[in-house]
Design a protein around this motif. Structure first.
Motif: not given
Length: 372
Positions: A172-175, A207-209, A214-217
């Motif tokens: 993936c390259g984005s949240v 920035v992305l990591w 955080d987004a995928v728990g």
């Protein structure tokens, strides 16, 4: 350095090595990491040969990376064989694009392939053509991890892989992409910043990591994009990553099947010499800038086509570059990340693993002293 994902897979170090060379896959897996073979360049028959070899030479497990784009020209056309789909897509490629590609190669003196040499123009760039590759993977018990390089894999692929006792994830390259992977029930995600080689987005790794983690728990996240030393591995794990996914590093190891001319191009390059270009695959892909990428960037020349049509235009150039690397030095396909500026010597794969671990320990000791 051992993470829960290491425990799940039964590997010693959370270091994952993407490569198109089976010798590198074996060397990394046998050194305690996990080698992942890129399957996109192989027919199903060729992939069978590669995985059979890996079964004999890997003491533990290895992984396989597929390319099943979530969006591409021709998606949704059902009931066609790979050959029929290739023929249908070939009719969508303007002759002007093929002529322009041939012009670039001819002007640089790259010989044509020998008469009669067959090459499939898709080789896994659609779900139809990647299907036979999945069947091959399922016949090899040591192939325990499967990753998809472009988008969320089709539901039927996910279920078949998981029901076989394997884990499946995707880059993936984005949240948003990461959340799509999580919602589809994948087992892990590979989060790649824009620094990474090959297909990548626009957001930097640092920035992305943390955003994706955080987004995928609780879903394991493998950090990718720009990792060249153990301190960067430590930084990724400190942010909550379950491991480091590396790719470019393995282009300049002793075991890599990279021609000397192309190897020299990587060793001589700086981090400023890469570009995100659609000129080879049709999607933004980070590679070394050269005469081929410059030619397709000019406003007077054709715009690159969508995937997989542009790859059907460019694959002849890829094949000729592999066969005649000296002649194609200035127009070859050189996917690599900005970490290329740190790749200035040839190492054995096992030594790279050992170096990453030692540098990781040094970085952790440095932080421990600061905390103390």
């Amino acid at each position: 350095m051992r993470t829960e994902f290491c425990e799940q897979l039964g590997i010693e170090f959370p270091i994952f090595a993407f490569t198109h060379c089976r010798d590198v896959v074996a060397a990394v897996s046998n050194a305690g990491g996990l080698g992942v073979l890129g399957a996109v360049g192989f027919t199903a028959e060729q992939l069978e040969v590669e995985l059979a070899w890996l079964d004999e030479h890997v003491t533990g497990i290895y992984g396989v990376d597929l390319v099943i784009p979530s969006k591409y020209e021709g998606k949704g056309v059902d009931g066609l064989t790979p050959e029929q789909l290739e023929k249908q897509l070939a009719q969508m490629v303007p002759q002007g694009h093929r002529d322009f590609a041939q012009q670039i190669l001819t002007e640089h003196g790259v010989p044509a392939l020998p008469d009669g040499e067959h090459h499939n123009e898709l080789l896994g760039w659609t779900s139809t053509t990647a299907g036979p590759q999945v069947e091959v993977i399922l016949n090899h018990p040591k192939a325990k991890l499967v990753a998809n390089a472009l988008g969320t894999p089709p539901p039927e692929v996910v279920s078949r892989i998981q029901e076989s006792g394997r884990v499946i994830g995707a880059l993936c390259g984005s949240v948003k992409h990461a959340q799509n992977h999580r919602d589809a029930g994948l087992d892990f995600v590979v989060c790649q910043g824009t620094e990474g080689g090959g297909h990548c987005g626009e957001v930097s790794s640092l920035v992305l990591w943390p955003q994706v983690i955080d987004a995928v728990g609780d879903m394991p996240v493998l950090a990718a994009g720009g990792i060249g030393n153990g301190a960067q591995v430590a930084a990724a794990l400190a942010m909550g990553a379950a491991g480091a996914w590396t790719g470019s590093l393995w282009l300049t190891v002793e075991e890599a099947n990279v021609p000397p001319a192309q190897m020299g191009t990587y060793l001589e390059a700086s981090s400023h010499d890469t570009i995100r270009s659609r000129s080879w695959t049709g999607k933004p892909c980070r590679m070394l800038r050269n005469d081929w990428t410059d030619a397709w960037e000019s406003p007077e020349t054709p715009d690159p086509l969508p995937m997989p049509l542009q790859m059907m235009v460019a694959l002849d150039g890829v094949k000729r570059g592999h066969r005649y690397p000296e002649a194609a030095k200035d127009v070859n396909f050189n996917p690599v990340g900005q970490v290329v500026g740190m790749m200035n010597r040839i190492e054995r794969s096992s030594d790279v693993i050992n170096r990453l671990v030692e540098e990781y320990v040094t970085a952790c000791d440095r932080l421990s002293k600061l905390n103390g």
